[in-house]
Design an enzyme around this catalytic site. Structure first.
Site, PDB file in Angstrom:
ATOM      1  CB  ILE A  70      -0.951   0.008   1.227  1.00  0.00           C
ATOM      2  CG1 ILE A  70      -1.891   1.225   1.198  1.00  0.00           C
ATOM      3  CG2 ILE A  70      -0.198  -0.031   2.545  1.00  0.00           C
ATOM      4  CD1 ILE A  70      -2.990   1.174   2.275  1.00  0.00           C
ATOM      5  CB  SER A  71       1.092   4.235  -2.124  1.00  0.00           C
ATOM      6  OG  SER A  71       1.151   3.544  -3.343  1.00  0.00           O
ATOM      7  CD  GLN A  72       6.104   7.827   2.298  1.00  0.00           C
ATOM      8  OE1 GLN A  72       6.764   7.463   1.318  1.00  0.00           O
ATOM      9  NE2 GLN A  72       6.494   8.780   3.109  1.00  0.00           N
TER      10      GLN A  72
END
Ligand code: SAH
Length: 220
Positions: A70-72
Site C-alpha cells: 500500500i503506498s505511503q
C-alpha cells in the site's frame, strides 16, 4: 463491530491518530485541503491486514500480500494533489489499483475513475472493500497497465502507482488534450515522480522528486 464503528475507527485508528498523520503531511508541504481531508477521511486501517492495522496511520508503505505494498500516505497525497491542481476534467485512468487506497482517496474528488490491476485476486478484494465504503464511481479491470484502457479514453488524468523505465506510449496516447499524467519513472533506486501535461503538439514534463515504487510489470 458494526461497519459504522469500523469506518469511524477506534483506539489506534482514532481521530487523533489520523490528525497526526494529516499534520505531518501538511508539514511536508501538502497544501490541498481536499486531499488532506481525504487522507483524514479514508480509513487506511481497512486497506491492510488486521495485524498491521496499528501501523496504518504511520506515513509508511506496508505490505498487502502478493509482493505488493500500500503506498505511503505522503506519496498518495502528493500524486493526488499534482493530478488535481487546476483540474477541470472528469475522467481518470488509474494503473495499479492494489488494495485501492489511492483509488479511495481520489474517488470523491473526480467524476469517474477507471482502474486497471494485473493481480485479479487483489482486485476482487478491492472491489468489495470500496463497495463497503460506499464508493461507486470506479470501474475496475484486471489487465496489463502498459496497455492502458483504450475503451473509455482519452482520459483527463492518468495516475500510475508502479514504476517503469519510461512512460508507456499507450498511456500518452490515451491522454486527452490538456490532460495530465503522474507516475514514477526510472530504474530501481533512481525513480522520479514525473508529471506530464499534454499540450497541442508536445508533452511537457516535470519532475516532482525522488520516489520508490514497485515495478510496473511488463506484459502482464
Ligand atoms: N495504488 C495502491 C498501490 C499499489 S502498488 C495503493 O493505493 O496503495 C502497485 C500495484 O501495481 C500492485 O498492485 C501491482 O500488482 C500493480 N501492477 C504492477 N504492474 C502492473 C501492470 N503491468 N498492470 C497493472 N497493474 C500492475
Amino acid at each position: 463491530m458494526t461497519s459504522n464503528s469500523l469506518r469511524q475507527g477506534i483506539g489506534m485508528t482514532s481521530a487523533r491518530t489520523r490528525d497526526r498523520l494529516v499534520q505531518r503531511l501538511r508539514d511536508q508541504g501538502i497544501r490541498s485541503r481536499d486531499v488532506l481531508e481525504q487522507i483524514r477521511n479514508v480509513p487506511r486501517h481497512l486497506f491492510v491486514d488486521e495485524a498491521l492495522a496499528s501501523r496504518a496511520y504511520e506515513d509508511t508503505a506496508l505490505p498487502i500480500g502478493h509482493g505488493q505494498t500500500i503506498s505511503q500516505p505522503f506519496v498518495v497525497a502528493r500524486m493526488t494533489e499534482a493530478l488535481l491542481a487546476r483540474f477541470e476534467g472528469e475522467t481518470v485512468l488509474e494503473i495499479g489499483t492494489g488494495c485501492g487506497y489511492q483509488t479511495a482517496v481520489l474517488a470523491p474528488l473526480v467524476k469517474k475513475i477507471y482502474s486497471v490491476e494485473r493481480i485479479p485476486e487483489l482486485l476482487r478484494k478491492t472491489r468489495q472493500r470500496l463497495r463497503e465504503l460506499d464508493i461507486y464511481n470506479v470501474q475496475f479491470r484486471p489487465g496489463d497497465g502498459w496497455q492502458g484502457w483504450p475503451k473509455y479514453g482519452p482520459y483527463d488524468g492518468i495516475i500510475v502507482a508502479a514504476a517503469a523505465p519510461e512512460i508507456p506510449a499507450k498511456l500518452l496516447e490515451q491522454l486527452a488534450p490538456a490532460g495530465r499524467l503522474v507516475m514514477p519513472v526510472g530504474p530501481p533506486g533512481r525513480q522520479e515522480l514525473t508529471f506530464v501535461t499534454r499540450r497541442d503538439d508536445h508533452f511537457e514534463q516535470l519532475s516532482l522528486g525522488a520516489v520508490s515504487f514497485v515495478p510496473l510489470v511488463p506484459g502482464a
